[in-house]
Design a protein around this motif. Structure first.
Motif, PDB file in Angstrom:
ATOM      1  N   ASN A  28       0.832  -1.201   0.000  1.00  0.00           N
ATOM      2  CA  ASN A  28       0.000   0.000   0.000  1.00  0.00           C
ATOM      3  C   ASN A  28       0.870   1.256   0.000  1.00  0.00           C
ATOM      4  O   ASN A  28       0.598   2.208  -0.740  1.00  0.00           O
ATOM      5  N   LYS A  29       1.915   1.272   0.798  1.00  0.00           N
ATOM      6  CA  LYS A  29       2.815   2.431   0.842  1.00  0.00           C
ATOM      7  C   LYS A  29       3.515   2.627  -0.499  1.00  0.00           C
ATOM      8  O   LYS A  29       3.636   3.747  -0.994  1.00  0.00           O
ATOM      9  N   ALA A  30       3.949   1.526  -1.113  1.00  0.00           N
ATOM     10  CA  ALA A  30       4.640   1.621  -2.401  1.00  0.00           C
ATOM     11  C   ALA A  30       3.715   2.154  -3.493  1.00  0.00           C
ATOM     12  O   ALA A  30       4.118   2.990  -4.308  1.00  0.00           O
ATOM     13  N   VAL A  31       2.476   1.677  -3.507  1.00  0.00           N
ATOM     14  CA  VAL A  31       1.516   2.169  -4.511  1.00  0.00           C
ATOM     15  C   VAL A  31       1.232   3.649  -4.283  1.00  0.00           C
ATOM     16  O   VAL A  31       1.178   4.436  -5.233  1.00  0.00           O
ATOM     17  N   ASN A  32       1.068   4.052  -3.040  1.00  0.00           N
ATOM     18  CA  ASN A  32       0.802   5.459  -2.741  1.00  0.00           C
ATOM     19  C   ASN A  32       1.985   6.352  -3.071  1.00  0.00           C
ATOM     20  O   ASN A  32       1.803   7.517  -3.450  1.00  0.00           O
ATOM     21  N   GLU A  33       3.208   5.840  -2.934  1.00  0.00           N
ATOM     22  CA  GLU A  33       4.384   6.633  -3.278  1.00  0.00           C
ATOM     23  C   GLU A  33       4.515   6.829  -4.786  1.00  0.00           C
ATOM     24  O   GLU A  33       4.995   7.868  -5.243  1.00  0.00           O
ATOM     25  N   THR A  34       4.121   5.850  -5.562  1.00  0.00           N
ATOM     26  CA  THR A  34       4.275   5.941  -7.015  1.00  0.00           C
ATOM     27  C   THR A  34       3.021   6.472  -7.717  1.00  0.00           C
ATOM     28  O   THR A  34       3.054   6.707  -8.920  1.00  0.00           O
ATOM     29  N   LEU A  35       1.946   6.654  -6.981  1.00  0.00           N
ATOM     30  CA  LEU A  35       0.685   7.086  -7.597  1.00  0.00           C
ATOM     31  C   LEU A  35       0.778   8.437  -8.308  1.00  0.00           C
ATOM     32  O   LEU A  35       0.320   8.548  -9.456  1.00  0.00           O
ATOM     33  N   PRO A  36       1.366   9.483  -7.707  1.00  0.00           N
ATOM     34  CA  PRO A  36       1.443  10.757  -8.451  1.00  0.00           C
ATOM     35  C   PRO A  36       2.228  10.644  -9.753  1.00  0.00           C
ATOM     36  O   PRO A  36       1.828  11.199 -10.773  1.00  0.00           O
ATOM     37  N   ARG A  37       3.330   9.897  -9.737  1.00  0.00           N
ATOM     38  CA  ARG A  37       4.125   9.731 -10.947  1.00  0.00           C
ATOM     39  C   ARG A  37       3.334   8.985 -12.008  1.00  0.00           C
ATOM     40  O   ARG A  37       3.350   9.339 -13.175  1.00  0.00           O
ATOM     41  N   THR A  38       2.624   7.949 -11.595  1.00  0.00           N
ATOM     42  CA  THR A  38       1.837   7.158 -12.532  1.00  0.00           C
ATOM     43  C   THR A  38       0.734   8.000 -13.163  1.00  0.00           C
ATOM     44  O   THR A  38       0.531   7.962 -14.385  1.00  0.00           O
ATOM     45  N   ILE A  39       0.033   8.773 -12.351  1.00  0.00           N
ATOM     46  CA  ILE A  39      -1.062   9.609 -12.863  1.00  0.00           C
ATOM     47  C   ILE A  39      -0.531  10.672 -13.816  1.00  0.00           C
ATOM     48  O   ILE A  39      -1.096  10.888 -14.896  1.00  0.00           O
ATOM     49  N   MET A  40       0.545  11.353 -13.439  1.00  0.00           N
ATOM     50  CA  MET A  40       1.088  12.409 -14.305  1.00  0.00           C
ATOM     51  C   MET A  40       1.588  11.854 -15.636  1.00  0.00           C
ATOM     52  O   MET A  40       1.323  12.429 -16.694  1.00  0.00           O
ATOM     53  N   THR A  41       2.287  10.738 -15.584  1.00  0.00           N
ATOM     54  CA  THR A  41       2.802  10.137 -16.820  1.00  0.00           C
ATOM     55  C   THR A  41       1.663   9.687 -17.721  1.00  0.00           C
ATOM     56  O   THR A  41       1.654   9.973 -18.921  1.00  0.00           O
ATOM     57  N   SER A  42       0.697   9.001 -17.144  1.00  0.00           N
ATOM     58  CA  SER A  42      -0.420   8.498 -17.946  1.00  0.00           C
ATOM     59  C   SER A  42      -1.274   9.628 -18.499  1.00  0.00           C
ATOM     60  O   SER A  42      -1.739   9.562 -19.637  1.00  0.00           O
ATOM     61  N   LEU A  43      -1.477  10.663 -17.710  1.00  0.00           N
ATOM     62  CA  LEU A  43      -2.278  11.803 -18.171  1.00  0.00           C
ATOM     63  C   LEU A  43      -1.585  12.532 -19.320  1.00  0.00           C
ATOM     64  O   LEU A  43      -2.231  12.898 -20.310  1.00  0.00           O
ATOM     65  N   THR A  44      -0.278  12.697 -19.220  1.00  0.00           N
ATOM     66  CA  THR A  44       0.468  13.354 -20.297  1.00  0.00           C
ATOM     67  C   THR A  44       0.387  12.553 -21.591  1.00  0.00           C
ATOM     68  O   THR A  44       0.115  13.102 -22.668  1.00  0.00           O
ATOM     69  N   VAL A  45       0.595  11.258 -21.496  1.00  0.00           N
ATOM     70  CA  VAL A  45       0.524  10.401 -22.682  1.00  0.00           C
ATOM     71  C   VAL A  45      -0.902  10.374 -23.229  1.00  0.00           C
ATOM     72  O   VAL A  45      -1.120  10.453 -24.443  1.00  0.00           O
ATOM     73  N   PHE A  46      -1.888  10.288 -22.335  1.00  0.00           N
ATOM     74  CA  PHE A  46      -3.289  10.252 -22.757  1.00  0.00           C
ATOM     75  C   PHE A  46      -3.670  11.517 -23.518  1.00  0.00           C
ATOM     76  O   PHE A  46      -4.312  11.449 -24.570  1.00  0.00           O
ATOM     77  N   LEU A  47      -3.281  12.680 -22.993  1.00  0.00           N
ATOM     78  CA  LEU A  47      -3.623  13.943 -23.671  1.00  0.00           C
ATOM     79  C   LEU A  47      -2.938  14.052 -25.032  1.00  0.00           C
ATOM     80  O   LEU A  47      -3.547  14.531 -25.995  1.00  0.00           O
ATOM     81  N   THR A  48      -1.709  13.605 -25.116  1.00  0.00           N
ATOM     82  CA  THR A  48      -0.998  13.650 -26.396  1.00  0.00           C
ATOM     83  C   THR A  48      -1.681  12.760 -27.430  1.00  0.00           C
ATOM     84  O   THR A  48      -1.893  13.166 -28.581  1.00  0.00           O
ATOM     85  N   ILE A  49      -2.047  11.564 -27.015  1.00  0.00           N
ATOM     86  CA  ILE A  49      -2.705  10.644 -27.950  1.00  0.00           C
ATOM     87  C   ILE A  49      -4.121  11.124 -28.270  1.00  0.00           C
ATOM     88  O   ILE A  49      -4.603  10.944 -29.395  1.00  0.00           O
ATOM     89  N   LEU A  50      -4.803  11.761 -27.321  1.00  0.00           N
ATOM     90  CA  LEU A  50      -6.133  12.311 -27.580  1.00  0.00           C
ATOM     91  C   LEU A  50      -6.072  13.390 -28.649  1.00  0.00           C
ATOM     92  O   LEU A  50      -6.929  13.436 -29.547  1.00  0.00           O
ATOM     93  N   ILE A  51      -5.063  14.237 -28.585  1.00  0.00           N
ATOM     94  CA  ILE A  51      -4.897  15.272 -29.618  1.00  0.00           C
ATOM     95  C   ILE A  51      -4.642  14.624 -30.969  1.00  0.00           C
ATOM     96  O   ILE A  51      -5.182  15.051 -31.991  1.00  0.00           O
ATOM     97  N   LEU A  52      -3.808  13.578 -30.970  1.00  0.00           N
ATOM     98  CA  LEU A  52      -3.553  12.851 -32.221  1.00  0.00           C
ATOM     99  C   LEU A  52      -4.848  12.239 -32.750  1.00  0.00           C
ATOM    100  O   LEU A  52      -5.094  12.256 -33.959  1.00  0.00           O
ATOM    101  N   PHE A  53      -5.674  11.726 -31.865  1.00  0.00           N
ATOM    102  CA  PHE A  53      -6.951  11.132 -32.270  1.00  0.00           C
ATOM    103  C   PHE A  53      -7.899  12.185 -32.844  1.00  0.00           C
ATOM    104  O   PHE A  53      -8.567  11.956 -33.855  1.00  0.00           O
ATOM    105  N   LEU A  54      -7.961  13.354 -32.215  1.00  0.00           N
ATOM    106  CA  LEU A  54      -8.894  14.397 -32.648  1.00  0.00           C
ATOM    107  C   LEU A  54      -8.432  15.133 -33.905  1.00  0.00           C
ATOM    108  O   LEU A  54      -9.244  15.484 -34.756  1.00  0.00           O
TER     109      LEU A  54
END
Length: 118
Positions: A28-54
């Motif tokens: 649980n501690k490990a997941v909580n420590e890496t959660l902000p990095r995971t969200i930021m990385t995935s959100l950045t990639v998601f937005l880039t691919i969304l723009i490519l899609f649109l």
């Protein structure tokens, strides 16, 4: 997949430092420590691919849509699937090198001098 590796690496590191904690607390501690990095990385990639899609053409729309699904699925599995599976599979095994039993002794090699044959 990359986020899952990061989470598991953090679990391995935390298992060395948090020896008195249960496996569930360490994970649980490990997941909580890496959660902000995971969200930021995935959100950045998601937005880039969304723009490519649109904005992209017909050829790239199918590829971009598949990538969007992949980013969402990969992020979900890194956060909500991988850690609970690790808890279930590692019930009787140590996490990382947390236990002394899991560390194998290193055998030293004897010095051997090789002489060429004539």
């Amino acid at each position: 997949m990359n986020d899952t590796v990061i989470v598991f690496d953090r679990i391995r590191e935390d298992s060395r430092t948090l020896r008195g904690k249960t496996k569930a607390e360490i994970i649980n501690k490990a997941v909580n420590e890496t959660l902000p990095r995971t969200i930021m990385t995935s959100l950045t990639v998601f937005l880039t691919i969304l723009i490519l899609f649109l904005v992209g053409g017909e050829v790239t729309k199918g590829f971009a849509f598949a990538m969007l699904i992949g980013v969402v699925t990969g992020t979900y599995s890194s956060i909500f699937v991988a850690a609970p599976i690790l808890i279930d599979l590692a019930r009787k095994k140590p996490l990382g090198a947390a236990d002394a039993d899991s560390v194998k002794p290193v055998l030293k090699k004897k010095n051997v001098v090789l002489t060429p044959k004539a």
